[in-house]
Scaffold this active site. Structure first.
Site, PDB file in Angstrom:
ATOM      1  CB  ALA A   1      -0.922   0.002   1.219  1.00  0.00           C
TER       2      ALA A   1
ATOM      3  N   GLY B   1       0.225  -5.426   1.060  1.00  0.00           N
ATOM      4  CA  GLY B   1      -0.884  -5.505   0.124  1.00  0.00           C
ATOM      5  C   GLY B   1      -0.496  -6.163  -1.182  1.00  0.00           C
TER       6      GLY B   1
ATOM      7  CD  GLU C   1      -3.135  -8.068   2.862  1.00  0.00           C
ATOM      8  OE1 GLU C   1      -3.875  -8.360   3.813  1.00  0.00           O
ATOM      9  OE2 GLU C   1      -2.787  -6.898   2.618  1.00  0.00           O
TER      10      GLU C   1
ATOM     11  CD  GLU D   1       0.685  -5.756   5.793  1.00  0.00           C
ATOM     12  OE1 GLU D   1       0.025  -5.840   4.749  1.00  0.00           O
ATOM     13  OE2 GLU D   1       1.475  -6.654   6.168  1.00  0.00           O
TER      14      GLU D   1
END
Length: 709
Positions: free
Chosen positions: A63, A104, A107, A127
């Protein structure tokens, strides 16, 4: 290739390429484009399968951190794009992963039906190191891919692992051999008709002792002072992977947003960005380029010199260590040999031997002429360092970088005394140099742009966290530290005991309180620096610290400092004789000692850091407020989850900081000078600007009327 995501077809395979340099972060423009391209692939009658690949050196680094503090996480969210749109595709989607897939980015790959990876691709969910936990399915899908225990380890540590380690699991469908895109297209065609499409969400998590494992993880995190914020919630989210997927996703999404908004998470994100900004140099000429560094020379084979030499060798740079005589050189060689032997147990005999072979030891002057960087690490004596720098400038080749490791001396004057002041920089390593991440790169009034660019590039090669500092007494870190120590001493004079001050600050989050730190470093070290300052007419603020040193109580090295250090004892003990000295000293100054609360200890020490930091920033010694925070987190044990003193100033509110400083000054006439608010705080409080702003602050351009306000 244009736009954040491009669409192309390779035969019957739609190829979607992430193209948001440099690392394809999942910022909103990329998410919007990806959603549109997925829809296009879904509707394309000629496309039987889809390949998702990243342009450049990485698949996707995760992200965009700046989005967390704006509306950048709005729809299309990672969850909407990843967990819903990709997983609902009726055509197989293959993630072709190279370089790294982090946060992300991983993910995103986990939501694809297949993952084809290069063996060296780094996979991870970091994270937790930023104060929160995966929020786009990571806590639910990773346990389904690699099992509960391995997923707990990866998520709670934040570490990355090469894809080759996960071959044979549901995380890595297959390893690519040859051209990644060609392999991915061929793989996608092979699986174009596979039905049902494999989805991680449809798998179950099986573990024979799941609850026992989760409870162990919770107890371990609760007992660990260094556990990342958000760890407990991350474990709760992972626990939900044992049951219904949709319920687990609802828990993850709900708590992810809340955790990401907490102060520790904001502080850790800020710190990550601050370290990035610290590497950016203001005002360099466009053509300033770093010079190549192939060989190094370190002058001074003491503990600091050998530590600096180890930094070079560990970075793969051959280094020569020299000293003034054979005895000093022999001590340095013994230190290096001992270090390499110890490293063999960690990195293996072959690598330790290769490390040892990068060192050379000599009293000869030839290496002075051949080195691309020369660093003096001699005793803190102006005349000695001046002579060494003059000799370095005379002998070094014209493109060599000439560096001093001084922590207290006037580097402007030292550089001016050489024939090549433009090539001189400060490289202020912190002890032990081979372990401490911080490196203050000191830019003198004479340092050329090429020399500064070279020093910063070198810092990156040495895997250090570099911060540019201007020249003043103590540069950034030690100058601000002096104000912090002075305030800790003042609190002791007023009524707190050293162990109370340390306990309050350590409970707040500091790695070590000021008095334990002084005993570890040696109280004689700052005492010598204070005597030098007094000789230059600098006012003294450390009365009780001087009184302690006059007793010969220098800390661990003498068995007595602010604490008693009994041989074999695990922790230092309070020292009754120090308590007696403090009481006598305070009485002699007319100070009536009183009880001091822990909250007041923390507030006053923090205000001292903030106020002196604002002075350093206002004088241009630091490029930006966030650089000060990088220095304090990386080098001085300031809790990363608190951001740094400048970050804390803005959390408190600059108007409140100004009020507190004025209250302190008004309430204690003897300390009024110490507590005089830095002008910059008043300017920014009036203008609404941020003290930890990561942009350079042009204080001259601010309206002078704001100063009066």
């Amino acid at each position: 290739m244009t736009g954040p995501v491009s669409y192309a077809r390779r035969g019957e395979v739609a190829v979607l390429t992430l193209n948001l340099p440099p690392v394809n972060v999942l910022a909103m423009p990329l998410r919007i484009a990806l959603s549109a391209c997925l829809e296009q692939a879904s509707r394309d009658p000629a496309a039987r399968a889809v390949v998702l690949i990243g342009a450049g050196k990485v698949f996707c680094a995760g992200a965009e951190l700046a989005d967390f503090d704006t509306d950048g996480l709005d729809e299309p969210s990672l969850h909407a794009t990843i967990s819903e749109q990709i997983e609902s595709m009726d055509k197989p989607v293959v993630a072709a992963v190279h370089g790294s897939a982090l946060g992300g980015g991983l993910e995103l790959a986990l939501s694809c039906h297949y993952r084809l990876c290069t063996p060296d691709a780094k996979l991870g969910l970091p994270e937790i190191t930023l104060g929160f936990f995966p929020g786009a399915g990571g806590t639910q899908k990773l346990p389904r891919a690699i099992g509960l225990e391995a997923a707990l380890d990866l998520i709670l540590s934040g570490r990355t692992v090469p894809a080759s380690a996960w071959a044979g699991t549901a995380l890595v469908s297959t390893l690519a051999e040859g051209d990644l895109l060609e392999c991915a297209v061929a793989f996608a065609l092979e699986h174009a008709e596979a039905r049902p499409l494999p989805r991680l969400r449809d798998r179950r998590v099986e573990h024979p002792s799941a609850q026992a494992l989760l409870q162990f993880a919770r107890r371990s995190a609760a007992a660990d002072r260094r556990a990342w914020p958000g760890t407990a919630l991350a474990i709760d989210a992972i626990e939900h992977s044992l049951a219904d997927f949709e319920a687990g996703m609802r828990f993850e999404i709900e708590h992810f947003r809340a955790q990401a908004a907490t102060e520790p998470a904001r502080a850790l994100r800020y710190g990550f960005l601050a370290r990035t900004h610290a590497r950016k140099l203001a005002g360099l000429a466009p053509d300033a380029a770093a010079r190549p560094i192939k060989r190094a020379l370190v002058i001074g084979a003491g503990l600091m010199g050998t530590g600096i030499a180890i930094c070079f060798a560990q970075a793969g740079i051959p280094v020569t260590l020299t000293d003034r005589d054979e005895a000093g050189l022999a001590r340095g060689r013994a230190t290096i040999d001992s270090y390499c032997s110890a490293q063999a147990r960690r990195i293996g005999e072959a690598e330790a031997m290769a490390l040892r072979e990068r060192f050379a030891f000599t009293l000869d002057e030839r290496p002075w002429r051949e080195a691309d960087v020369l660093v003096e690490a001699a005793f803190e004596d102006f005349d000695l360092k001046q002579a060494l720098l003059q000799r370095m400038a005379a002998l070094a080749h014209p493109a060599a970088l000439i560096a001093s490791n001084t922590s207290t001396l006037d580097l402007d004057a030292l550089a001016a005394g050489t024939t090549r002041p433009a090539d001189v920089v400060g490289l202020h390593f912190f002890s032990p140099a081979q372990a401490m991440p911080l490196l203050e790169v000191v830019r003198t009034a004479h340092t050329g742009d090429a020399a500064l660019a070279t020093a910063m590039a070198l810092a990156s090669r040495l895997r250090k966290t570099p911060v540019v500092a201007g020249v003043c007494d103590g540069f950034i870190g030690n100058r601000i530290l002096d104000a912090y120590i002075a305030q800790a001493c003042r609190l002791v004079e007023e009524g707190a005991w050293p162990e109370q001050v340390d306990a309050a600050l350590e409970a707040w989050g500091f790695a070590m309180g000021p008095f334990r730190m002084l005993d570890l470093v040696g109280n004689d070290v700052p005492w010598a620096a204070r005597r030098h300052r007094r000789a230059r007419g600098v006012a003294e603020r450390h009365g009780i610290a001087d009184a302690l040193c006059e007793q010969g109580w220098f800390g661990q090295k003498t068995g007595q400092g602010w604490y008693l250090h009994a041989e074999g004892a695990r922790r230092p003990q309070p020292a009754p004789q120090v308590h007696a000295l403090i009481e006598t000293f305070a009485a002699g100054r007319g100070i009536v000692r009183r009880s001091v609360a822990a909250q007041q200890i923390v507030q006053r020490c923090l205000l001292a850091l903030i106020n002196e930091g604002a002075r350093v920033l206002g004088e241009g010694i630091a490029q930006r407020g966030s650089d000060i925070d990088v220095v304090y987190v990386a080098g001085y044990g300031f809790p990363a989850a608190k951001g740094g003193p400048m970050f804390q100033a803005d959390e408190m509110g600059l108007v409140n900081v100004l009020r507190l400083l004025r209250d302190q000054a008004g309430g204690d006439a003897a300390q009024a000078g110490f507590w005089r608010p830095a002008p910059l705080i008043g300017i920014l409080a009036a203008s609404g600007r941020s003290l930890h702003d990561t942009q350079s602050l042009d204080t001259q351009a601010l309206d002078t009327q704001e100063m009066a306000a």
